[in-house]
Design a protein around this motif. Structure first.
Motif, PDB file in Angstrom:
ATOM      1  N   GLU A 133       0.833  -1.203   0.000  1.00  0.00           N
ATOM      2  CA  GLU A 133       0.000   0.000   0.000  1.00  0.00           C
ATOM      3  C   GLU A 133       0.873   1.261   0.000  1.00  0.00           C
ATOM      4  O   GLU A 133       0.582   2.245  -0.663  1.00  0.00           O
ATOM      5  N   THR A 134       1.929   1.222   0.793  1.00  0.00           N
ATOM      6  CA  THR A 134       2.984   2.233   0.788  1.00  0.00           C
ATOM      7  C   THR A 134       4.301   1.455   0.769  1.00  0.00           C
ATOM      8  O   THR A 134       4.296   0.232   0.887  1.00  0.00           O
ATOM      9  N   PRO A 135       5.438   2.121   0.637  1.00  0.00           N
ATOM     10  CA  PRO A 135       6.696   1.379   0.676  1.00  0.00           C
ATOM     11  C   PRO A 135       6.988   0.701   2.012  1.00  0.00           C
ATOM     12  O   PRO A 135       7.910  -0.116   2.095  1.00  0.00           O
ATOM     13  N   PHE A 136       6.230   1.034   3.069  1.00  0.00           N
ATOM     14  CA  PHE A 136       6.431   0.413   4.392  1.00  0.00           C
ATOM     15  C   PHE A 136       5.888  -1.017   4.361  1.00  0.00           C
ATOM     16  O   PHE A 136       4.664  -1.218   4.300  1.00  0.00           O
ATOM     17  N   PRO A 137       6.764  -2.041   4.437  1.00  0.00           N
ATOM     18  CA  PRO A 137       6.312  -3.421   4.226  1.00  0.00           C
ATOM     19  C   PRO A 137       6.094  -4.228   5.497  1.00  0.00           C
ATOM     20  O   PRO A 137       5.655  -5.377   5.425  1.00  0.00           O
ATOM     21  N   HIS A 138       6.411  -3.675   6.657  1.00  0.00           N
ATOM     22  CA  HIS A 138       6.417  -4.459   7.896  1.00  0.00           C
ATOM     23  C   HIS A 138       5.003  -4.475   8.480  1.00  0.00           C
ATOM     24  O   HIS A 138       4.677  -3.709   9.386  1.00  0.00           O
ATOM     25  N   ARG A 139       4.189  -5.347   7.997  1.00  0.00           N
ATOM     26  CA  ARG A 139       2.759  -5.320   8.308  1.00  0.00           C
ATOM     27  C   ARG A 139       2.284  -6.629   8.943  1.00  0.00           C
ATOM     28  O   ARG A 139       2.655  -6.940  10.061  1.00  0.00           O
ATOM     29  N   LYS A 140       1.480  -7.383   8.207  1.00  0.00           N
ATOM     30  CA  LYS A 140       0.880  -8.607   8.741  1.00  0.00           C
ATOM     31  C   LYS A 140       1.949  -9.613   9.163  1.00  0.00           C
ATOM     32  O   LYS A 140       2.917  -9.835   8.436  1.00  0.00           O
ATOM     33  N   GLY A 141       1.746 -10.188  10.327  1.00  0.00           N
ATOM     34  CA  GLY A 141       2.679 -11.203  10.810  1.00  0.00           C
ATOM     35  C   GLY A 141       3.736 -10.683  11.755  1.00  0.00           C
ATOM     36  O   GLY A 141       4.389 -11.461  12.453  1.00  0.00           O
ATOM     37  N   VAL A 142       3.931  -9.359  11.790  1.00  0.00           N
ATOM     38  CA  VAL A 142       4.901  -8.783  12.730  1.00  0.00           C
ATOM     39  C   VAL A 142       4.247  -8.701  14.110  1.00  0.00           C
ATOM     40  O   VAL A 142       3.170  -8.132  14.261  1.00  0.00           O
ATOM     41  N   ILE A 143       4.907  -9.282  15.106  1.00  0.00           N
ATOM     42  CA  ILE A 143       4.413  -9.187  16.484  1.00  0.00           C
ATOM     43  C   ILE A 143       4.870  -7.879  17.110  1.00  0.00           C
ATOM     44  O   ILE A 143       4.084  -7.145  17.699  1.00  0.00           O
ATOM     45  N   PHE A 144       6.165  -7.599  16.959  1.00  0.00           N
ATOM     46  CA  PHE A 144       6.691  -6.355  17.509  1.00  0.00           C
ATOM     47  C   PHE A 144       7.999  -5.994  16.819  1.00  0.00           C
ATOM     48  O   PHE A 144       8.624  -6.821  16.140  1.00  0.00           O
ATOM     49  N   LYS A 145       8.385  -4.740  16.987  1.00  0.00           N
ATOM     50  CA  LYS A 145       9.639  -4.217  16.460  1.00  0.00           C
ATOM     51  C   LYS A 145      10.574  -3.930  17.631  1.00  0.00           C
ATOM     52  O   LYS A 145      10.144  -3.447  18.682  1.00  0.00           O
ATOM     53  N   ILE A 146      11.852  -4.227  17.432  1.00  0.00           N
ATOM     54  CA  ILE A 146      12.854  -3.946  18.462  1.00  0.00           C
ATOM     55  C   ILE A 146      13.737  -2.789  18.021  1.00  0.00           C
ATOM     56  O   ILE A 146      14.212  -2.754  16.882  1.00  0.00           O
ATOM     57  N   GLN A 147      13.957  -1.863  18.916  1.00  0.00           N
ATOM     58  CA  GLN A 147      14.990  -0.855  18.743  1.00  0.00           C
ATOM     59  C   GLN A 147      16.087  -1.140  19.771  1.00  0.00           C
ATOM     60  O   GLN A 147      15.813  -1.228  20.968  1.00  0.00           O
ATOM     61  N   TYR A 148      17.319  -1.305  19.277  1.00  0.00           N
ATOM     62  CA  TYR A 148      18.468  -1.507  20.151  1.00  0.00           C
ATOM     63  C   TYR A 148      19.253  -0.201  20.223  1.00  0.00           C
ATOM     64  O   TYR A 148      19.490   0.444  19.205  1.00  0.00           O
ATOM     65  N   LEU A 149      19.696   0.154  21.408  1.00  0.00           N
ATOM     66  CA  LEU A 149      20.502   1.365  21.580  1.00  0.00           C
ATOM     67  C   LEU A 149      21.612   1.123  22.583  1.00  0.00           C
ATOM     68  O   LEU A 149      21.419   0.420  23.586  1.00  0.00           O
ATOM     69  N   THR A 150      22.764   1.701  22.296  1.00  0.00           N
ATOM     70  CA  THR A 150      23.807   1.803  23.303  1.00  0.00           C
ATOM     71  C   THR A 150      24.224   3.264  23.367  1.00  0.00           C
ATOM     72  O   THR A 150      24.349   3.937  22.337  1.00  0.00           O
ATOM     73  N   LEU A 151      24.394   3.762  24.586  1.00  0.00           N
ATOM     74  CA  LEU A 151      24.633   5.193  24.786  1.00  0.00           C
ATOM     75  C   LEU A 151      25.921   5.406  25.577  1.00  0.00           C
ATOM     76  O   LEU A 151      26.273   4.600  26.439  1.00  0.00           O
TER      77      LEU A 151
END
Length: 551
Positions: free
Chosen positions: A423-441
């Motif tokens: 629908e848009t270039p964003f493909p992370h849709r059906k089937g994704v449970i969650f997204k992880i962001q990793y950070l080190t500061l």
């Protein structure tokens, strides 16, 4: 007498700055050439210091650092622009494109400065560059009768939220959690927030745009065509043109929303609770956004020892009573109680989820200041199968080895699963449970320190390989990560192959369509950076045309 002196001084100032716009052909510096060209190609008539900043100016570093979020991108060893230009009107932006092409200068475009790798204001491509900073283009026009709003690219999402709430207590817009994000770049990457499970992303609620293309022409949705309009809605920033403004479709929000934050440490059963969260996060009521913020804290009981803490930081579009009923049925393991819940307005929930102290007035959103300025490195993953408890235990060990680790798990499902991947270039849709962001500061501009932390996060990312999505291992383009690959030879025949490595992670099957659109609208690859959408090489383009003509 004083009055006549003032008039005389003003006259000479006008003459002086008018002369600056007709500099001689012997001008050699990039700033002077660029300034002269801007004057010749627009109505610009302001004195140089008001919109042009060079490294020799006292205010240069202040402007460069003003919205830069990642301090790692500001250390002395990082290449700096020869000029920062802050246009005040759309024609000034047009002129910037025209002049950069005429003078063969690379452009970097910054709206909010939140690019994780800083490519909106730095360059690793070895050629001189100019930054077009859109911070003065921040007009917002809310139409409550039409349920829409136009916002210029330099406005922050916090400003947009505030202006909407000024006009209506029951309208909102589903975009970012960080209120200092610039609207222009934020939406080109997707724009997720606390209402994404109910209404989708910011890009899913954009209905028009204004953009300056590679020729300096300003286009709206009708004149740019549906292909380009599709591409700019999450095709990555600064690949197709300069976003000038977005028209947003506003959504209906309840007069009362409920927020809570409940923290659980390992000693309080965090592992089992988080495992259960993975079973319900994408399936629970779509009015509930319940993210998990994971970090390392000191143990309460034992001084000097550390443990992992998981904090469930949430916004629910409804009352506390309804929320408690949902949680008791779907996620009783968290143990949410009435005293954990706070009812508030939607605009107050924006402040809550952004981390502002209780009772902070909404007017703080008009300041547009970042709450998060650090030296950091980030990475991302999308998870389609629950991570088992053994996997979580291995993760805890690695987090405890790091000084200041941070992970944020954002739930999907709901509307996110109901919108097609194309629908848009964003493909992370059906089937994704969650997204992880990793950070080190880290807190100091020390190269050895930076290397240590970057090495750690890369090892953590490798550990998580078996738990992340596969073929491809997906990544979020607004969490820009140059470890995934870079465009080294931007105008060579190998650029497409190089870009495919990271492009498939960000865009999956949509990457090829983005490349085709880019090749059509910007064949000279004027808008380019380390991870910009590439153009197809001429030989490949001719082959494609030949195949079409044979049918």
């Amino acid at each position: 007498m004083a009055s006549s002196n003032y008039i005389m001084v003003s006259f000479f100032m006008v003459v002086l700055w008018s002369c600056c716009c007709v500099l001689s052909d012997n001008t050699t510096t990039t700033p002077e050439k660029f300034y002269q060209c801007i004057c010749n190609n627009s109505d610009f008539s302001e004195p140089f210091p008001t919109a042009f900043f060079t490294p020799n100016d006292d205010t240069f570093n202040t402007i460069l650092n003003s919205t830069a979020q990642n301090l790692r991108c500001l250390v002395p060893s990082v290449p700096k622009p020869e000029l920062i230009f802050t246009p005040m009107t759309e024609p000034h932006v047009q002129a910037a494109v025209i002049c950069a092409k005429q003078l063969d200068i690379q452009l970097r475009v910054r709206s909010g400065g939140h690019d994780y790798e800083g490519i909106s204001y730095i360059s690793d491509m070895g050629s001189p560059f100019v930054v077009v900073d859109l911070s003065k283009l921040r007009g917002i026009n809310v139409d409550v009768e039409e349920n829409t709003a136009w916002a210029q690219a330099g406005a922050t999402v916090g400003e947009v939220y505030y202006r909407i709430s000024e006009k209506s207590k029951t309208l909102g817009f589903p975009a970012g959690l960080c209120t200092s994000l610039g609207v222009g770049g934020h939406i080109t990457g997707g724009a997720y927030g606390s209402m994404m499970r109910k209404f989708g992303l910011g890009v899913d609620n954009v209905i028009d745009a204004r953009i300056a293309n590679a020729n300096g022409t300003i286009l709206d949705r009708k004149s740019m065509g549906e292909d380009l309009f599709w591409a700019i809605r999450r095709g990555g920033g600064a690949s197709f043109g300069i976003i000038l403004s977005w028209k947003m479709k506003l959504v209906t929000v309840p007069s009362t929303v409920t927020c809570f934050t409940v923290a659980k440490t390992l000693e309080e059963g965090a592992t089992k609770i988080l495992y259960k969260w993975q079973q319900v996060a994408d399936k629970i009521d779509d009015g509930l956004f319940m993210r998990v913020i994971i970090n390392v804290v000191d143990k309460k009981e034992v001084k000097g020892e550390r443990t992992v803490q998981t904090a469930y930081n949430s916004v629910f579009l409804g009352s506390a009573d309804t929320l408690l009923q949902i949680m008791n049925e779907s996620f009783p393991e968290l143990g949410l109680t009435q005293k954990d819940c706070t009812e508030m307005s939607w605009i107050e929930s924006i402040l809550y989820i952004a981390g502002y102290p209780t009772n902070t007035p909404p007017e703080v959103l008009l300041q547009g200041k970042s709450q998060f300025k650090n030296y950091f490195k980030a990475k991302s993953d999308f998870v389609r199968q629950p991570i088992p408890e053994t996997g979580l235990e291995g993760l805890w060990k690695r987090l405890l080895d790091e000084d200041s680790p941070l992970m944020i798990w954002n739930p999907y499902g709901g509307m996110m699963a109901n919108i097609s991947e194309s629908e848009t270039p964003f493909p992370h849709r059906k089937g994704v449970i969650f997204k992880i962001q990793y950070l080190t500061l880290w807190s100091q501009p020390d190269q050895e320190l930076a290397t240590k932390h970057v090495d750690w996060i890369r090892k953590l990312y490798n550990y998580m390989t078996s738990y992340a999505s596969m073929f491809p291992r997906e990544a979020y383009v607004n969490y820009r990560d140059l470890d995934l690959g870079m465009n080294k030879n931007v105008n060579s025949s190998s650029s497409f192959a190089q870009a495919s490595v990271w492009g498939n992670k960000y865009f999956k099957n949509n990457f090829n369509r983005l490349v085709q659109i880019k090749t059509k609208v910007d064949p000279e690859n004027f808008f380019r950076h380390e991870q910009s959408i590439p153009v197809l090489p001429p030989t490949f383009t001719r082959k494609r045309k030949g195949k079409r003509s044979n049918h």
